[in-house]
Design a protein around this motif. Structure first.
Motif, PDB file in Angstrom:
ATOM      1  N   UNK A 116     -44.093  22.964  10.931  1.00 38.07           N
ATOM      2  CA  UNK A 116     -45.219  21.829  10.796  1.00 38.07           C
ATOM      3  C   UNK A 116     -43.842  21.146   9.382  1.00 38.07           C
ATOM      4  N   UNK A 117     -43.386  19.974   9.856  1.00 36.97           N
ATOM      5  CA  UNK A 117     -42.567  18.753   9.450  1.00 36.97           C
ATOM      6  C   UNK A 117     -42.551  18.094   8.350  1.00 36.97           C
ATOM      7  N   UNK A 118     -41.622  18.369   7.014  1.00 35.68           N
ATOM      8  CA  UNK A 118     -42.280  17.479   6.260  1.00 35.68           C
ATOM      9  C   UNK A 118     -42.153  15.852   6.075  1.00 35.68           C
ATOM     10  N   UNK A 119     -43.321  14.886   5.642  1.00 31.26           N
ATOM     11  CA  UNK A 119     -43.493  13.686   6.245  1.00 31.26           C
ATOM     12  C   UNK A 119     -43.000  12.706   6.124  1.00 31.26           C
ATOM     13  N   UNK A 120     -41.642  13.000   4.599  1.00 31.31           N
ATOM     14  CA  UNK A 120     -40.423  12.366   3.762  1.00 31.31           C
ATOM     15  C   UNK A 120     -39.005  13.130   4.879  1.00 31.31           C
ATOM     16  N   UNK A 121     -39.363  13.814   5.658  1.00 32.68           N
ATOM     17  CA  UNK A 121     -37.684  14.343   6.029  1.00 32.68           C
ATOM     18  C   UNK A 121     -36.717  13.487   6.491  1.00 32.68           C
ATOM     19  N   UNK A 122     -35.805  13.320   6.052  1.00 32.20           N
ATOM     20  CA  UNK A 122     -34.851  12.221   7.192  1.00 32.20           C
ATOM     21  C   UNK A 122     -34.903  12.485   8.375  1.00 32.20           C
ATOM     22  N   UNK A 123     -34.977  11.349   9.611  1.00 31.94           N
ATOM     23  CA  UNK A 123     -34.889  11.983  10.736  1.00 31.94           C
ATOM     24  C   UNK A 123     -33.203  11.956  11.861  1.00 31.94           C
ATOM     25  N   UNK A 124     -32.598  12.247  10.331  1.00 31.34           N
ATOM     26  CA  UNK A 124     -31.376  12.052  10.921  1.00 31.34           C
ATOM     27  C   UNK A 124     -31.550  14.113  11.077  1.00 31.34           C
ATOM     28  N   UNK A 125     -31.847  14.427  10.491  1.00 34.28           N
ATOM     29  CA  UNK A 125     -32.317  16.069  10.705  1.00 34.28           C
ATOM     30  C   UNK A 125     -32.562  16.519  11.940  1.00 34.28           C
ATOM     31  N   UNK A 126     -33.231  15.093  12.612  1.00 32.87           N
ATOM     32  CA  UNK A 126     -34.168  15.850  14.270  1.00 32.87           C
ATOM     33  C   UNK A 126     -32.874  16.152  15.284  1.00 32.87           C
ATOM     34  N   UNK A 127     -32.971  16.696  16.232  1.00 34.62           N
ATOM     35  CA  UNK A 127     -32.031  16.760  17.632  1.00 34.62           C
ATOM     36  C   UNK A 127     -32.200  14.752  17.708  1.00 34.62           C
ATOM     37  N   UNK A 138     -42.451  13.745  19.061  1.00 31.89           N
ATOM     38  CA  UNK A 138     -42.613  13.076  18.329  1.00 31.89           C
ATOM     39  C   UNK A 138     -44.784  13.018  18.078  1.00 31.89           C
ATOM     40  N   UNK A 139     -45.422  12.603  18.346  1.00 34.20           N
ATOM     41  CA  UNK A 139     -46.600  12.534  18.511  1.00 34.20           C
ATOM     42  C   UNK A 139     -47.417  14.230  18.665  1.00 34.20           C
ATOM     43  N   UNK A 140     -46.642  15.299  18.723  1.00 39.99           N
ATOM     44  CA  UNK A 140     -47.179  16.628  18.992  1.00 39.99           C
ATOM     45  C   UNK A 140     -46.389  16.498  17.746  1.00 39.99           C
ATOM     46  N   UNK A 141     -46.498  16.527  17.037  1.00 42.72           N
ATOM     47  CA  UNK A 141     -46.297  16.942  15.608  1.00 42.72           C
ATOM     48  C   UNK A 141     -46.751  17.061  14.529  1.00 42.72           C
ATOM     49  N   UNK A 142     -46.638  17.932  13.875  1.00 43.86           N
ATOM     50  CA  UNK A 142     -48.001  18.064  12.494  1.00 43.86           C
ATOM     51  C   UNK A 142     -46.787  17.646  11.527  1.00 43.86           C
ATOM     52  N   UNK A 143     -47.815  17.946  10.220  1.00 43.69           N
ATOM     53  CA  UNK A 143     -47.059  17.263   8.775  1.00 43.69           C
ATOM     54  C   UNK A 143     -47.852  18.175   7.961  1.00 43.69           C
ATOM     55  N   UNK A 144     -46.626  18.692   7.042  1.00 44.28           N
ATOM     56  CA  UNK A 144     -47.719  18.587   5.767  1.00 44.28           C
ATOM     57  C   UNK A 144     -48.025  18.364   5.245  1.00 44.28           C
ATOM     58  N   UNK A 145     -49.051  18.350   4.446  1.00 47.02           N
ATOM     59  CA  UNK A 145     -49.439  17.030   3.384  1.00 47.02           C
ATOM     60  C   UNK A 145     -49.484  18.231   1.517  1.00 47.02           C
TER      61      UNK A 145
END
Length: 228
Positions: A116-127, A138-145
């Protein structure tokens, strides 16, 4: 991995914004709070919870009945990108044998893992990645709310993928009689007389001859006297 319909490159960004604005109900049994982790990589939280199964948790021939107890053992781990959820679900299954149509019951135990990804996470932290594969990821990602996660879609995917498509009451179930529908396991010697179709017409003729002989038989003496 879940398979979802692709809706275009704008979908991931829209999901991030929806996650930022959404408010999950923390009272829902399948919603979990991650605030204790504090976004500290390596922070860990274990949770065990018994929850009622949501509706339609399964397929047509076998499923977890709505409201049945699902036992969850979860490990919530904070990582750079979000919260990694690793867990096990145990639940009772009910359905019917596809061969003899008798009801059956099973116990299901399934493991799953989801980020579950942080919605406001810096994209640079991802591969870094490019192309269609990156868009699909990205379309398969789930986010914390609001530091909450909804486990229902992950649980639903894990359970459905683990179910047998053709459940049977026993591996050698003989099924039903194709002629009368009797359950063959209840009567191993069950069978029907078979007649070679090549002799069926002759049997019909034999029956007609017997009827004709009865019609031509001489009348009894008693019958003659009554006629006089």
């Amino acid at each position: 991995m879940r398979h979802r319909i692709r809706l275009g490159a704008a979908v991931p960004q829209r999901r991030k914004q929806e996650a930022l604005n959404a408010r999950l109900d923390h009272r829902s049994p399948l919603v979990f709070d991650t605030r204790e982790l504090g976004r500290r990589p390596g922070a860990l939280k274990r949770v065990s919870r018994s929850v009622p199964a949501p509706d339609h948790l399964g397929i047509e021939v076998i499923s977890v009945a709505e409201g049945a107890t699902v036992e969850l053992d979860l490990r919530l781990e904070s990582v750079m990108e979000g919260v990694l959820v690793t867990g096990t679900a145990r639940a009772p299954l009910t359905g019917e044998c596809v061969r003899c149509l008798e009801p059956l019951e099973r116990e299901l135990e399934v493991d799953f893992q989801e980020m579950y990804s942080y919605p406001d996470a810096d994209d640079r932290s991802r591969p870094a990645d490019t192309g269609d594969d990156a868009e699909e990821d990205e379309e398969d990602m789930l986010f914390l709310e609001a530091d909450l996660l909804d486990l229902e879609p992950v649980l639903r995917d894990a359970v459905v993928l683990a179910l047998p498509l053709q459940p049977v009451c026993q591996d050698d179930c003989p099924g039903l009689c194709s002629e009368c529908g009797a359950r063959l396991a209840d009567d191993p010697d069950h069978h029907h007389e078979t007649v070679d179709i090549r002799w069926a017409a002759l049997q019909g003729l034999a029956g007609s001859d017997q009827d004709g002989e009865k019609d031509n038989a001489p009348r009894s003496v008693g019958d003659d006297s009554q006629e006089k």
